[in-house]
Motif scaffolding. Structure first.
Motif, PDB file in Angstrom:
ATOM      1  N   ARG B 121      10.059  -0.713 -23.015  1.00  0.00           N
ATOM      2  CA  ARG B 121       9.714  -1.835 -23.883  1.00  0.00           C
ATOM      3  C   ARG B 121      10.519  -3.074 -23.493  1.00  0.00           C
ATOM      4  O   ARG B 121       9.991  -4.171 -23.363  1.00  0.00           O
ATOM      5  CB  ARG B 121       9.998  -1.437 -25.336  1.00  0.00           C
ATOM      6  N   ARG B 122      11.824  -2.864 -23.253  1.00  0.00           N
ATOM      7  CA  ARG B 122      12.675  -4.007 -22.913  1.00  0.00           C
ATOM      8  C   ARG B 122      12.303  -4.595 -21.553  1.00  0.00           C
ATOM      9  O   ARG B 122      12.268  -5.814 -21.375  1.00  0.00           O
ATOM     10  CB  ARG B 122      14.147  -3.572 -22.901  1.00  0.00           C
ATOM     11  N   LEU B 124       9.400  -4.552 -20.110  1.00  0.00           N
ATOM     12  CA  LEU B 124       8.145  -5.301 -20.205  1.00  0.00           C
ATOM     13  C   LEU B 124       8.375  -6.644 -20.879  1.00  0.00           C
ATOM     14  O   LEU B 124       7.795  -7.659 -20.488  1.00  0.00           O
ATOM     15  CB  LEU B 124       7.103  -4.487 -20.974  1.00  0.00           C
ATOM     16  N   ALA B 125       9.237  -6.648 -21.903  1.00  0.00           N
ATOM     17  CA  ALA B 125       9.538  -7.909 -22.580  1.00  0.00           C
ATOM     18  C   ALA B 125      10.206  -8.867 -21.595  1.00  0.00           C
ATOM     19  O   ALA B 125       9.936 -10.071 -21.583  1.00  0.00           O
ATOM     20  CB  ALA B 125      10.444  -7.651 -23.786  1.00  0.00           C
ATOM     21  N   ARG B 128       7.781 -10.556 -19.647  1.00  0.00           N
ATOM     22  CA  ARG B 128       6.793 -11.154 -20.554  1.00  0.00           C
ATOM     23  C   ARG B 128       5.432 -10.475 -20.431  1.00  0.00           C
ATOM     24  O   ARG B 128       4.411 -11.129 -20.269  1.00  0.00           O
ATOM     25  CB  ARG B 128       6.698 -12.670 -20.299  1.00  0.00           C
ATOM     26  N   SER B 130       4.730  -7.700 -22.668  1.00  0.00           N
ATOM     27  CA  SER B 130       4.603  -6.807 -23.822  1.00  0.00           C
ATOM     28  C   SER B 130       3.135  -6.768 -24.241  1.00  0.00           C
ATOM     29  O   SER B 130       2.448  -7.785 -24.181  1.00  0.00           O
ATOM     30  CB  SER B 130       5.455  -7.335 -24.974  1.00  0.00           C
ATOM     31  N   GLU B 133       1.141  -2.289 -22.043  1.00  0.00           N
ATOM     32  CA  GLU B 133       1.589  -0.925 -21.737  1.00  0.00           C
ATOM     33  C   GLU B 133       0.474  -0.025 -21.231  1.00  0.00           C
ATOM     34  O   GLU B 133       0.671   0.771 -20.329  1.00  0.00           O
ATOM     35  CB  GLU B 133       2.197  -0.269 -22.989  1.00  0.00           C
TER      36      GLU B 133
END
Ligand SMILES: Nc1ncnc2c1ncn2[C@@H]1O[C@H](COP(=O)(O)OP(=O)(O)O)[C@@H](O)[C@H]1O
Ligand SMILES: [Mg+2]
Lengths: 417, 363
Positions: B121-122, B124-125, B128, B130, B133
């Motif tokens: 998750r981190r 992908l954040a 940028r 998010s 997935e």
């Protein structure tokens, strides 16, 4: 969206003309495309689609009675089916049977009826030979005097079924089923139930051959796909080398190799791996060995083609991310090669279930596959109905396999080389 | 410049040949400091990818040794090196979703489920992406695939990140914004990055230091400013930025300055890399260091040329002159009001340059 709305400057009239023009030029191109494929379409139609349709028709064809005894056929179709048919029907039957006997066409009908029950051939042929021109008393008495069988419902049931336009007799027989006296579908007696066993044997042999091909071809294709093209291409030609001789020659060559005094047994004995020569031919082992050899290229080619297109950077990426080479193979390369595995297995399996020559040459009596029985019914007993029904069974299995493949892997991912 | 004892990665006399005849990498010595952004810049086929692949472990050096934190790498298999690699083709696993791609290095390291999810998750954040997935790589644009590849190479917190022309397949605008993003990540995460490109402007804008490669050798290893302003040899001068070149014969050298005969004329230049008096040399001069008109009058190098062409670039003008036997002498002038109108074709123009701006290099 029309041209008129996209470009307001184009007047409605001009837009209509434009549209017509576009459509006309498109039509010409489509016609050309259709024209170019026409020879192939015609070829497929004549040599592929029509024979299959013909086979499907033959497997349900039921015209022996209608061609031999046409008037009787019409009367039997209208008859209620209880007891013996009335006098007028029997009179027509007697007249037509005598005529058919004279014209020597009764044998074909006799054979057809014999499929329903052994013994009907003799009954029909003898009756045809001995029927008088005029009845001794009633026709009913005359028939019963010639043979008491005519008084039993079995023969009349058989005749009525033979009078129908289509029959499911052969298709049911191919599945070891038959119709009972009331027309209900039931299993045939155990000693006559052979076809399901043969179908099972055919599928089992094909499965073993497919598995053996996959086990042998996968490492080979993997190796070839990793080589530079200038080495891989000549090696690939070696894989195709067996295609340069006929299937018959290759199968016969295996007899020479595998026989008791053949080189393979000599080597095995020379290496003291066995004391007695192994029986490798005219049994299941011979069939499996030779079929695996013959079908191996059909597994190698799709596998190779798919593996070639797996860019090495995928496996490298996996390794750089911390996967051991084995794990990278299992998690990345293997899943990416699945379309090749599926295509190769489908191809080999479908080819295998139709095999005839190789098992006929290298197998024993218990190793013959469905095709052997198709050939038997076509060439030996001239029973087109049974041959076509077994062919239809094979066709249905092939279609089912293909449908399964399409569901599991997807047709668009099929790659054959 | 990193000191020898704090070298994070060190190439020691690394040589590589695939065919036993040609040296693809030729006695390479190179030190990379922790936290550095080092770029290998060079034309296609100069051995940049080979260097990277040797570092990642997919190629073995023919001779020499590569050390990571002082340990020789030759006995560490590639999957134990803990080096993140961004491949030119991205190499995203096509049969896995974005999240599965990112989870792969973490699963291989047997991290717990919750931790994997959190890290994915981190990551992908961070790039940028998010909400992406469950997409497959084929459902992403080129720029998005690039960012997933980047996130995947960083998600397991490797010691070192290698990138082989990661932006080569993107269009100009996307490339520039990705350059910025990669530079930012390098800054924020304190990564050590070895970056390969054949695009000199990319190398100059992103790197702490740039190694200019040609034919398996480093021609110059320096900061972007040094490379541009003080190229050591003719190859580097030609490869980095635009420059005017003259070939001449060295006539005299006094105190680091040499006199060079170019045809009839004599040019004074910095003696950077000359073989000696009487030897040939290549003079290199950046187009923006040339001045014209009044400003040229007191300069030691002053020549008259004929204007062949003026190209209007908005913020600046490019003039092409016939000068010193060349008819492709380029001058770059900042655009001033009314200037474009005064420069008609065929005009005689006086141009000049300082000694320090003209470098005498190897022939
Ligand atoms: N696996 C290989 N086998 C043989 N030659 C190779 C291989 N990889 C690269 N080369 C050769 O090595 C030289 C350098 O290649 P490479 O390192 O890919 O250069 P770059 O990345 O700078 O374009 C090229 O001439 C290339 O043909
Ligand atoms: Mg490269």
């Amino acid at each position: 969206m029309t041209a008129a709305t996209a470009h307001p400057a184009v007047s409605h009239l001009a837009a209509t003309a434009l549209r017509r023009h576009v459509r006309r030029s498109g039509r010409r191109r489509r016609l050309a495309a259709v024209g170019l494929t026409l020879p192939l379409v015609a070829y497929l139609l004549v040599f592929f689609v029509l024979p299959i349709l013909g086979m499907l028709r033959l497997s349900v064809a039921n015209d022996e009675l209608a061609t031999t005894l046409p008037e009787t056929t019409a009367l039997l179709r209208a008859w209620s089916g209880e007891g013996m048919p009335p006098e007028d029907v029997l009179a027509v039957l007697a007249r037509e049977m005598r005529a058919a006997h004279a014209a020597r066409t009764l044998a074909r009908l006799a054979k057809r009826l014999n499929v329903e029950s052994a013994g009907f051939r003799t009954l029909v042929l003898a009756t045809g030979r001995n029927l008088p021109e005029t009845p001794a008393g009633s026709w009913t008495e005359t028939f019963l005097a010639l043979d008491p069988e005519w008084g039993k419902p079995a023969i009349w049931g058989a005749l009525r079924r033979a009078a129908a336009p289509w029959t499911d007799l052969y298709l049911l027989a191919a599945l070891d089923l038959e119709r009972g006296e009331q027309g209900e579908i039931r299993r045939v007696a155990p000693e006559r139930a052979i076809y399901l066993g043969i179908l099972g044997r055919t599928l089992w042999i094909s499965f073993l051959v497919t598995a053996a091909c996959l086990v042998l071809a996968y490492p080979l294709a993997y190796l070839l796909a990793g080589l530079p093209e200038r080495y891989a291409n000549p090696l690939l030609i070696l894989v195709l080398l067996p295609f340069w001789t006929s299937l018959l020659v290759r199968s016969a060559a295996w007899i020479v190799l595998l026989q008791r005094e053949g080189p393979i047994n000599q080597i095995l004995q020379g290496l003291r791996l066995v004391d007695q020569p192994l029986q490798l031919v005219f049994n299941r082992a011979g069939v499996l060995i030779a079929m695996t050899h013959v079908l191996l290229p059909f597994m190698v080619l799709p596998l190779y083609s798919v593996m070639r297109n797996i860019h090495p950077s995928y496996v490298r990426a996996a390794i750089s991310l911390g996967a051991s080479p084995w794990l990278a193979f299992r998690r990345i390369f293997l899943p990416l090669s699945v379309p090749g595995i599926a295509a190769g297995c489908l191809l080999v399996f479908i080819l295998a279930i139709g095999y005839y020559i190789t098992p006929a040459l290298l197998g024993g009596a218990d190793d013959q596959m469905i095709s052997w029985f198709v050939a038997f019914f076509t060439l030996q007993t001239v029973n087109w109905g049974m041959a076509a029904a077994l062919g239809t069974l094979l066709f249905a299995v092939t279609l089912a396999l293909y449908a399964l493949f399409a569901r599991v892997v997807g047709v668009d991912r099929l790659r054959l080389g | 410049m990193p000191r020898a004892d704090d070298a994070f990665v060190r190439f020691e006399g690394v040589t590589k040949s695939y065919d036993g005849v040609h040296l693809v990498v030729d006695h390479l010595d190179l030190e990379i400091a922790r936290g550095e952004f080092l770029t290998l810049l060079g034309p296609s086929g100069s051995g940049k990818t080979t260097c990277l692949m040797m570092l990642a472990g997919f190629e073995q050096p023919t001779a020499g040794e590569i050390r990571l934190e002082g340990r020789p790498l030759s006995r560490v298999p590639p999957h134990r090196r803990d080096i993140g690699v961004v491949f030119q083709s991205y190499a995203l696993f096509p049969h896995m979703t974005v999240a599965e791609n990112l989870a792969f290095p973490l699963e291989v390291r047997r991290l717990g489920r919750a931790e994997i999810e959190e890290r994915v998750r981190r990551a992908l954040a961070m790039v940028r992406l998010s909400g992406f997935e469950h997409r497959r790589p084929a459902q992403l644009s080129g720029g998005q695939q690039q960012r997933v590849a980047l996130a995947r190479a960083l998600v397991f917190e490797p010691k070192l990140v290698l990138m082989d022309e990661p932006l080569g397949a993107l269009d100009k605008q996307l490339r520039e914004s990705m350059q910025y993003e990669i530079a930012q990540l390098h800054e924020q995460l304190g990564l050590t990055v070895v970056y390969v490109t054949h695009d000199q402007s990319e190398a100059l804008t992103m790197s702490d230091r740039v190694a200019v490669f040609e034919a398996g050798r480093i021609q110059q290893l320096a900061t972007p400013r040094e490379l541009y302003e003080e190229p050591k040899n003719a190859f580097v001068a030609r490869f980095i930025g635009e420059n005017n070149r003259f070939r001449g014969i060295v006539e005299g050298i006094e105190g680091g300055v040499c006199r060079v005969r170019v045809g009839e004329a004599e040019v004074r230049a910095l003696a950077v890399n000359v073989a000696g008096i009487g030897k040939p040399t290549t003079l290199s001069l950046r187009p923006e260091r040339v001045v014209t008109g009044e400003a040229a009058h007191h300069l030691p190098n002053r020549f008259a040329g004929r204007l062949l062409e003026t190209v209007y670039h908005g913020d600046h003008l490019r003039l092409r002159l016939a000068l010193l036997g060349s008819d492709a002498f380029i001058v770059k002038l900042p655009n001033r009001p009314g200037m474009a109108d005064t420069l008609a074709r065929g005009t005689e123009l006086v141009v000049g340059w300082r000694v320090e701006d003209c470098r005498a290099l190897d022939a």
